[in-house]
Write a protein that holds these residues in place. Structure first.
Motif, short mmCIF file in Angstrom:
data_model
loop_
_atom_site.label_atom_id
_atom_site.label_comp_id
_atom_site.label_asym_id
_atom_site.label_seq_id
_atom_site.Cartn_x
_atom_site.Cartn_y
_atom_site.Cartn_z
N GLY A 164 26.10 31.06 33.40
CA GLY A 164 25.91 29.67 33.00
C GLY A 164 27.21 28.98 32.66
O GLY A 164 28.24 29.63 32.42
N LYS A 165 27.14 27.68 32.65
CA LYS A 165 28.35 26.89 32.39
C LYS A 165 28.69 26.87 30.90
O LYS A 165 29.80 26.56 30.52
N ARG A 196 26.21 23.45 26.64
CA ARG A 196 25.64 23.15 25.31
C ARG A 196 26.47 23.79 24.19
O ARG A 196 26.76 23.13 23.20
N HIS A 217 18.17 27.45 25.23
CA HIS A 217 18.35 27.06 26.63
C HIS A 217 17.95 28.22 27.56
O HIS A 217 17.21 28.02 28.53
N TYR A 229 15.97 30.74 26.94
CA TYR A 229 14.51 30.91 26.90
C TYR A 229 13.84 29.91 27.84
O TYR A 229 12.92 30.25 28.59
N SER A 230 14.31 28.65 27.80
CA SER A 230 13.66 27.62 28.63
C SER A 230 13.85 27.93 30.11
O SER A 230 12.94 27.71 30.92
N ASP A 290 10.84 28.55 32.57
CA ASP A 290 10.76 27.58 33.66
C ASP A 290 10.72 28.27 35.02
O ASP A 290 10.10 27.78 35.97
N ARG A 319 21.41 31.32 38.03
CA ARG A 319 22.80 31.70 37.73
C ARG A 319 23.31 32.73 38.74
O ARG A 319 24.03 33.67 38.40
N GLN A 372 8.77 19.14 29.41
CA GLN A 372 8.32 20.08 30.45
C GLN A 372 6.84 19.85 30.77
O GLN A 372 6.42 19.93 31.93
N THR A 419 15.58 17.39 29.14
CA THR A 419 16.99 17.80 29.23
C THR A 419 17.83 17.22 28.09
O THR A 419 18.69 17.90 27.54
N PHE A 424 23.67 13.93 33.01
CA PHE A 424 23.70 15.33 33.48
C PHE A 424 22.47 15.63 34.34
O PHE A 424 22.57 16.27 35.39
N GLN A 425 21.30 15.16 33.90
CA GLN A 425 20.06 15.43 34.64
C GLN A 425 20.05 14.68 35.98
O GLN A 425 19.62 15.23 36.99
N ASP A 485 22.11 16.51 38.22
CA ASP A 485 21.39 17.71 38.66
C ASP A 485 20.45 17.37 39.82
O ASP A 485 20.32 18.15 40.78
C1 GRG Z 1 9.88 26.15 29.84
C2 GRG Z 1 9.75 25.09 27.55
C3 GRG Z 1 10.31 25.10 28.90
C4 GRG Z 1 11.22 24.14 29.20
C5 GRG Z 1 11.90 24.10 30.45
C6 GRG Z 1 15.27 23.29 30.59
C7 GRG Z 1 13.96 23.32 31.27
C8 GRG Z 1 12.78 22.91 30.53
C9 GRG Z 1 13.81 23.78 32.51
C10 GRG Z 1 14.92 24.33 33.33
C11 GRG Z 1 14.94 23.69 34.68
C12 GRG Z 1 15.70 22.44 34.73
C13 GRG Z 1 16.29 22.04 36.02
C14 GRG Z 1 15.84 21.71 33.65
C15 GRG Z 1 16.63 20.52 33.54
C16 GRG Z 1 17.77 20.80 32.67
C17 GRG Z 1 18.78 21.55 33.43
C18 GRG Z 1 19.54 20.84 34.49
C19 GRG Z 1 18.98 22.83 33.14
C20 GRG Z 1 20.04 23.64 33.73
O1 GRG Z 1 21.14 23.54 32.86
P1 GRG Z 1 22.60 23.99 33.25
O2 GRG Z 1 22.99 23.42 34.58
O3 GRG Z 1 22.39 25.56 33.42
O4 GRG Z 1 23.50 23.70 32.11
P2 GRG Z 1 23.43 26.76 33.16
O5 GRG Z 1 22.88 27.90 33.98
O6 GRG Z 1 24.80 26.31 33.59
O7 GRG Z 1 23.36 27.05 31.69
#
Ligand code: GRG
Length: 303
Positions: free
Chosen positions: A53-54, A57, A86, A88-89, A93, A105, A166, A190, A226-227, A230
Motif C-alpha cells: 500500500g501507499k 493515510r 483501512h 480491514y475495509s 471489500d 496490492r 459502502q 473514502t 483522491f477518489q 481512483d
Molecule cells: C467493507 C466496510 C467496508 C468498506 C469498504 C475502502 C472501501 C470501503 C473499499 C475499498 C475499495 C475502494 C476502491 C474504496 C475507495 C477508497 C480507495 C480508493 C481505497 C484504496 O485506497 P489506496 O489507493 O490503497 O490508498 P492502498 O493499497 O495504497 O493502501
C-alpha cells in the motif's frame, strides 16, 4: 493522470517513503504472531497490513501531527490505527459478497490466500485492534485525548462514515444518484477515513475544535479528489500499475464522476478539489507544504 506540468513532489515522496517504513515497523510490532491455532488470524492480518500500500493515510496522520510538533511515537500509533481500519475495509471489500476481487496490492486478496472465513475474521480483528491501539496510554498520556481519538475513528469508520458509504455503494445500482448523492457516497466511503487521519493529528496535539475541523475539511476535499483520481485510474490504468483489477466501474455500470463528466471533466474536478483542499491550509504557511504536495500526489498518482 494529467497533462499539466508536473509539480515538484520530491519532498512529499521522500517523507511518504519514510512514514511508510515507520508505519510498517509500528504495525509489525503491534501485530505479533501468536502461538496456537488462532495464530492463523494474525498471519492473515499481517499479510494484509504489512509490506503493502501507499500508506497515504498514515502519512496524513503523521504530517498533520507534525504541524503541531506531536512526537512521532504518538502519531505513528494513530497512523497504524487508521491503516488497520483501512486494511480491514480492503479485506472485506474484496470478499465475494462485496467486490469479489482476487488481486490487491499486487498480491492475492486475503480470502484467496487464506479462505473467506479467515478473511472476515482478519478484517474484524484489525478493526477492533485499531481501537485497542488508540485506547492504550502509549498513544497519549491524556485519557480525554485518547477518548477523542477513539470517538473520531469510530464515527469515521461506521454507519455514519465508511460503512454507510459502502452500503450506499452496494445499493447504487438500484438508486438514481444525482451529483450531490454521488458526492455524498464518495465522501462517506473514502473521504471520512482520509479526513479522520488528518483530524487525528490535530486531536493528538489537543488543538481547538476549529483547527481539527480545518484539517478535516482539507482531508474531505483531498479524499474526494483522491477518489475521483481512483475512478480515472480504473479507466486509464492497468492492474500491473495499480496492483488491483481495473475497468471494474464500467463493467458494473457504476456511476462515477468519470461516467458523469467524462475523463477530462473528472480530472479537472479532481484538480480543483486538490486546490480547494490546499487553500484550507493557507493559515499554516510553509509548514503545510508536505500536506499540500500530498493533495497534488492524490490527483497525479499512477497507482
Ligand atoms: C467493507 C466496510 C467496508 C468498506 C469498504 C475502502 C472501501 C470501503 C473499499 C475499498 C475499495 C475502494 C476502491 C474504496 C475507495 C477508497 C480507495 C480508493 C481505497 C484504496 O485506497 P489506496 O489507493 O490503497 O490508498 P492502498 O493499497 O495504497 O493502501
Amino acid at each position: 493522470m494529467n497533462k499539466m506540468p508536473a509539480a515538484d513532489l520530491s519532498a512529499f515522496q521522500a517523507e511518504l517513503v519514510a512514514i511508510a517504513k515507520a508505519t510498517n515497523d509500528t504495525l509489525d510490532a503491534l501485530l505479533p504472531l501468536a502461538p496456537g491455532p488462532e495464530g492463523r488470524v494474525l498471519e492473515a492480518m499481517r499479510y494484509s497490513a504489512l509490506d503493502g500500500g501507499k500508506r497515504l493515510r498514515p502519512f496524513l496522520a503523521c504530517a498533520s501531527a507534525d504541524l503541531f510538533g506531536v512526537p512521532r511515537a504518538r502519531s505513528l500509533r494513530a497512523a497504524a490505527a487508521v491503516e488497520m481500519v483501512h486494511c480491514y475495509s480492503l479485506i472485506h471489500d474484496d470478499l465475494p459478497a462485496m467486490d469479489d476481487d482476487d488481486l490487491r496490492r499486487g498480491r492475492p486478496t486475503v480470502h484467496k490466500k487464506y479462505d473467506e472465513a479467515t478473511a472476515i475474521l482478519a478484517g474484524d480483528a484489525l478493526l477492533t485492534e485499531a481501537f485497542a491501539v488508540l485506547a492504550d496510554p502509549a498513544t497519549h498520556p491524556d485519557g480525554e485525548i485518547r477518548a477523542k481519538l477513539v470517538a473520531e475513528l469510530a464515527r469515521a469508520s461506521g454507519a455514519a462514515g465508511m460503512v454507510g458509504g459502502q452500503m450506499i455503494d452496494l445499493m447504487a445500482a438500484t438508486l438514481t444518484l444525482d451529483d450531490a448523492g454521488l458526492k455524498r457516497l464518495q465522501n462517506l466511503k473514502t473521504g471520512c477515513i482520509i479526513a479522520v487521519a488528518c483530524r487525528m493529528g490535530a486531536v493528538l496535539a489537543g488543538a481547538p475544535a476549529a483547527t481539527v475541523d480545518l484539517l478535516g475539511n482539507y482531508g474531505m476535499d483531498m479524499g474526494l479528489a483522491f477518489q475521483i483520481a481512483d475512478d480515472v485510474l480504473d479507466v486509464e490504468s492497468t492492474a500491473a500499475e495499480t496492483g488491483k483489477a481495473t475497468g471494474k466501474d464500467a463493467a458494473a455500470g457504476k456511476a462515477t464522476f468519470v461516467s458523469r463528466l467524462g475523463l477530462e471533466g473528472a480530472k479537472k474536478l479532481a484538480h480543483q478539489l486538490a486546490e480547494q483542499a490546499n487553500n484550507q491550509l493557507n493559515s499554516f504557511g510553509n509548514k503545510a507544504v508536505l500536506l499540500q504536495q500530498a493533495a497534488m500526489f492524490a490527483v497525479t498518482r499512477r497507482n
